[in-house]
Write a protein that holds these residues in place. Structure first.
Motif, short mmCIF file in Angstrom:
data_model
loop_
_atom_site.label_atom_id
_atom_site.label_comp_id
_atom_site.label_asym_id
_atom_site.label_seq_id
_atom_site.Cartn_x
_atom_site.Cartn_y
_atom_site.Cartn_z
N GLN A 1 14.08 -0.75 4.74
CA GLN A 1 13.23 -1.71 3.71
C GLN A 1 11.80 -1.66 3.97
N ILE B 1 9.97 1.47 2.54
CA ILE B 1 10.08 1.56 1.29
C ILE B 1 8.76 0.51 0.94
N GLU B 2 8.67 -0.61 1.28
CA GLU B 2 7.86 -1.51 1.18
C GLU B 2 6.28 -0.97 1.36
N LEU C 1 5.46 2.18 1.34
CA LEU C 1 5.21 3.08 0.32
C LEU C 1 4.86 2.58 -0.95
N ILE C 2 5.45 1.47 -1.30
CA ILE C 2 5.17 0.76 -2.51
C ILE C 2 3.65 0.45 -2.49
N LYS C 3 3.42 -0.10 -1.46
CA LYS C 3 1.91 -0.88 -0.91
C LYS C 3 1.00 0.27 -1.40
N TYR D 1 1.41 3.10 -2.88
CA TYR D 1 1.37 3.65 -4.32
C TYR D 1 0.39 2.59 -5.27
N ALA D 2 0.69 1.34 -4.79
CA ALA D 2 -0.23 0.57 -5.72
C ALA D 2 -1.72 0.55 -5.50
N TYR E 1 -2.52 3.76 -7.18
CA TYR E 1 -2.60 3.30 -8.75
C TYR E 1 -3.85 2.50 -9.03
#
Length: 179
Positions: free
Chosen positions: A2, A5-6, A8-10, A12-13, A16
């Motif tokens: 978890q 993944i969190e 990775l999302i950070k 990516y954001a 972006y």
């Protein structure tokens, strides 16, 4: 897992948001499909480095093309439609191509590797495509694969100009086996 993944999302954001900032400053084309934004950037760089180019601009949202440019001594703007597919796409399907009302002058087809660097670059004219499309208003479902290079039903993949693009971008030149 978890936490990974969190994280990775950070990341990516953050990336972006950086894309969005450059898009708002008109340094990059606007749009949510970042692969397309990257392709349009490469196309703009390619055009800017050609002889006799006076100006290159991203088109307005909703236009049937992505870039316009003028050459020295011409009053006319040429319209470029860019279609880009990365190696991350399993189907390598190109977004639909609008053929109504001379939607563009040239179509740039750009294939990217997994690092989003160009490995294929093909230029088709509107007139060439229109002749093959026989009255169609749109081409949908075309793919940028090794097979498409052979059949070329509507699009011409015979002349890969990726080495010229990579040279302009300052990337090492690919040999023919890699492109």
């Amino acid at each position: 897992m978890q936490a990974k993944i969190e994280n990775l999302i950070k990341k990516y954001a953050e990336l972006y948001h950086e894309f969005e900032r450059l898009q708002e400053a008109n340094i990059l084309a606007k749009g949510d499909q970042k692969t397309g934004v990257i392709g349009e950037y490469y196309a703009k760089c390619y055009i800017q480095m050609q002889q006799g180019i006076v100006s290159v601009n991203y088109a307005k949202a909703g236009d049937t093309h992505d870039l316009t440019y003028k050459t020295f001594g011409s009053r006319d703007e040429l319209k470029i439609q860019v279609k880009c597919v990365s190696a991350h796409s399993k189907t390598r399907t190109i977004a639909p191509i609008n053929l109504s009302n001379n939607a563009f002058d040239e179509l740039y087809l750009i294939s990217l590797d997994e690092e989003f660097k160009p490995i294929g670059f093909y230029i088709n004219t509107f007139k060439e495509i229109e002749k093959k499309a026989l009255g169609k208003n749109k081409i949908a479902g075309a793919r940028m694969t090794d097979k498409s290079r052979k059949d070329g039903k509507y699009l011409n993949f015979n002349k890969n100009q990726v080495n010229a693009m990579r040279e302009i971008l300052g990337l090492s030149i690919l040999n023919e086996n890699n492109s």
